[in-house]
Design a protein around this motif. Structure first.
Motif, short mmCIF file in Angstrom:
data_model
loop_
_atom_site.label_atom_id
_atom_site.label_comp_id
_atom_site.label_asym_id
_atom_site.label_seq_id
_atom_site.Cartn_x
_atom_site.Cartn_y
_atom_site.Cartn_z
N MET A 1 -41.14 -3.58 30.09
CA MET A 1 -40.23 -4.32 29.22
C MET A 1 -41.03 -5.01 28.12
O MET A 1 -42.01 -5.70 28.39
CB MET A 1 -39.48 -5.36 30.06
CG MET A 1 -38.55 -6.19 29.25
SD MET A 1 -37.53 -7.16 30.37
CE MET A 1 -36.65 -8.09 29.20
N LYS A 2 -40.59 -4.82 26.86
CA LYS A 2 -41.26 -5.42 25.73
C LYS A 2 -40.89 -6.88 25.61
O LYS A 2 -39.80 -7.30 25.96
CB LYS A 2 -40.87 -4.71 24.43
CG LYS A 2 -41.49 -3.35 24.27
CD LYS A 2 -41.12 -2.85 22.89
CE LYS A 2 -41.77 -1.52 22.63
NZ LYS A 2 -41.44 -1.02 21.31
N ARG A 3 -41.84 -7.63 25.10
CA ARG A 3 -41.58 -9.06 24.86
C ARG A 3 -40.85 -9.23 23.53
O ARG A 3 -40.96 -8.39 22.64
CB ARG A 3 -42.91 -9.80 24.80
CG ARG A 3 -43.62 -9.80 26.14
CD ARG A 3 -44.98 -10.46 26.07
NE ARG A 3 -44.85 -11.82 25.59
CZ ARG A 3 -45.86 -12.53 25.08
NH1 ARG A 3 -47.07 -12.01 25.02
NH2 ARG A 3 -45.67 -13.75 24.67
N LEU A 4 -40.10 -10.31 23.42
CA LEU A 4 -39.40 -10.61 22.17
C LEU A 4 -40.42 -10.99 21.10
O LEU A 4 -41.42 -11.65 21.41
CB LEU A 4 -38.43 -11.77 22.36
CG LEU A 4 -37.20 -11.52 23.23
CD1 LEU A 4 -36.42 -12.81 23.43
CD2 LEU A 4 -36.31 -10.47 22.60
N PRO A 5 -40.21 -10.58 19.85
CA PRO A 5 -41.12 -10.98 18.78
C PRO A 5 -41.08 -12.50 18.61
O PRO A 5 -39.99 -13.10 18.50
CB PRO A 5 -40.60 -10.25 17.55
CG PRO A 5 -39.23 -9.80 17.88
CD PRO A 5 -39.11 -9.75 19.37
N PHE A 6 -42.24 -13.12 18.59
CA PHE A 6 -42.33 -14.58 18.63
C PHE A 6 -41.70 -15.26 17.41
O PHE A 6 -40.80 -16.09 17.55
CB PHE A 6 -43.80 -15.02 18.78
CG PHE A 6 -43.96 -16.51 18.79
CD1 PHE A 6 -43.63 -17.24 19.92
CD2 PHE A 6 -44.39 -17.19 17.66
CE1 PHE A 6 -43.74 -18.62 19.93
CE2 PHE A 6 -44.51 -18.58 17.66
CZ PHE A 6 -44.19 -19.29 18.81
N TRP A 7 -42.18 -14.94 16.20
CA TRP A 7 -41.73 -15.66 15.01
C TRP A 7 -40.26 -15.43 14.69
O TRP A 7 -39.53 -16.39 14.41
CB TRP A 7 -42.63 -15.34 13.81
CG TRP A 7 -44.00 -15.93 13.97
CD1 TRP A 7 -45.17 -15.27 14.18
CD2 TRP A 7 -44.32 -17.33 14.01
NE1 TRP A 7 -46.21 -16.15 14.33
CE2 TRP A 7 -45.71 -17.43 14.23
CE3 TRP A 7 -43.60 -18.51 13.88
CZ2 TRP A 7 -46.38 -18.65 14.31
CZ3 TRP A 7 -44.25 -19.72 13.96
CH2 TRP A 7 -45.62 -19.79 14.18
N PRO A 8 -39.78 -14.19 14.71
CA PRO A 8 -38.35 -14.01 14.45
C PRO A 8 -37.48 -14.72 15.50
O PRO A 8 -36.44 -15.32 15.16
CB PRO A 8 -38.15 -12.49 14.51
CG PRO A 8 -39.49 -11.92 14.19
CD PRO A 8 -40.48 -12.89 14.76
N THR A 9 -37.90 -14.67 16.76
CA THR A 9 -37.13 -15.34 17.82
C THR A 9 -37.11 -16.85 17.59
O THR A 9 -36.07 -17.50 17.70
CB THR A 9 -37.71 -15.00 19.20
OG1 THR A 9 -37.69 -13.59 19.37
CG2 THR A 9 -36.92 -15.67 20.31
N LEU A 10 -38.28 -17.39 17.25
CA LEU A 10 -38.38 -18.83 16.98
C LEU A 10 -37.48 -19.22 15.81
O LEU A 10 -36.76 -20.23 15.86
CB LEU A 10 -39.83 -19.23 16.69
CG LEU A 10 -40.07 -20.72 16.45
CD1 LEU A 10 -39.76 -21.51 17.72
CD2 LEU A 10 -41.50 -20.95 16.01
N LEU A 11 -37.50 -18.40 14.75
CA LEU A 11 -36.68 -18.68 13.57
C LEU A 11 -35.19 -18.65 13.92
O LEU A 11 -34.43 -19.56 13.54
CB LEU A 11 -36.99 -17.67 12.46
CG LEU A 11 -36.22 -17.86 11.16
CD1 LEU A 11 -36.61 -19.16 10.49
CD2 LEU A 11 -36.48 -16.68 10.23
N VAL A 12 -34.74 -17.64 14.66
CA VAL A 12 -33.33 -17.54 15.03
C VAL A 12 -32.93 -18.69 15.94
O VAL A 12 -31.87 -19.30 15.75
CB VAL A 12 -33.04 -16.17 15.69
CG1 VAL A 12 -31.66 -16.16 16.33
CG2 VAL A 12 -33.16 -15.05 14.67
N LEU A 13 -33.78 -19.02 16.91
CA LEU A 13 -33.44 -20.13 17.82
C LEU A 13 -33.39 -21.46 17.08
O LEU A 13 -32.54 -22.31 17.37
CB LEU A 13 -34.42 -20.18 18.98
CG LEU A 13 -34.30 -19.02 19.98
CD1 LEU A 13 -35.37 -19.15 21.07
CD2 LEU A 13 -32.92 -18.95 20.59
N ALA A 14 -34.29 -21.64 16.10
CA ALA A 14 -34.26 -22.87 15.30
C ALA A 14 -32.96 -22.94 14.48
O ALA A 14 -32.31 -23.99 14.41
CB ALA A 14 -35.47 -22.95 14.38
N ALA A 15 -32.57 -21.81 13.89
CA ALA A 15 -31.33 -21.78 13.10
C ALA A 15 -30.12 -22.05 14.00
O ALA A 15 -29.20 -22.80 13.63
CB ALA A 15 -31.19 -20.43 12.40
N VAL A 16 -30.12 -21.46 15.20
CA VAL A 16 -29.02 -21.68 16.14
C VAL A 16 -28.97 -23.15 16.55
O VAL A 16 -27.88 -23.75 16.63
CB VAL A 16 -29.15 -20.75 17.36
CG1 VAL A 16 -28.24 -21.19 18.50
CG2 VAL A 16 -28.85 -19.31 16.96
#
Length: 193
Positions: A1-16
């Motif tokens: 299983m691949k890990r989630l991309p760090f920066w895009p995930t962080l950006l989306v979670l911050a926006a959410v």
């Protein structure tokens, strides 16, 4: 299983997180607005008061019956408004001198007409009774219960006309957050596939 991309995930979670925060803030604003509207409704039932001699930021006076004394109409201003039948037209606002050589002054909505032409009401002065409202600049105005000659009474101010859309705004922010998560989830799923 691949890990989630760090920066895009962080950006989306911050926006959410920001969107959820804005939704919560709108819920708090909805409660504040409900309290304000309750105070406005209570003000309608209070005994009449004198129109404030100096501008005061006391919103407890809004929608309260009041009286004042227009010694002299200094100028007229026409603003979009409605009459008591709900017809669109122009409210005629008089800037009144209330004391001394210059003021402090009082704004009085003396009535409604279909045109923006200043009313022909020479010598209009004396006691005025009506309901305190605020204009588009949040300045107190006394909406006269009787119209000046040649005018019809303007629509009576009512707390029922003050919108409270904050709960709808909160739902929008929560939906934006959900949509952002769904779109990001789809993008990550497609990337893995």
């Amino acid at each position: 299983m691949k890990r989630l991309p760090f920066w895009p995930t962080l950006l989306v979670l911050a926006a959410v997180a920001v969107m959820v925060g804005l939704g919560i803030w709108q819920l708090q604003r909805a409660q504040w607005k409900e309290d304000l509207l309750a105070r406005y409704a209570a003000a309608e039932k209070l005994p009449p008061t004198a129109f404030p001699a100096v501008p005061v930021p006391d919103e407890n006076l809004v929608f309260r019956r009041a009286s004042g004394n227009c010694l002299e109409v200094v100028k007229w201003d026409a603003r979009a408004g409605r009459n008591r039948k709900g017809e669109g037209g122009w409210r005629h606002i008089a800037s009144c001198r209330t004391g001394g050589a210059e003021g402090p002054g009082m704004a009085v909505d003396y009535g409604w007409s279909r045109t923006s032409d200043a009313p022909k009401a020479p010598g209009l002065s004396g006691p005025v009774t009506g309901v305190i409202d605020f204009d588009r600049d949040r300045v107190f105005i006394l909406v006269s219960e009787t119209a000046a000659p040649g005018l019809e009474p303007s629509e009576k101010p009512s707390p029922a006309e003050v919108p409270n859309n904050h709960r709808a705004y909160a739902v929008q922010w929560f939906l934006f957050a959900l949509v952002a998560l769904v779109i990001y989830g789809i993008a990550v799923w497609r990337r893995k596939g």
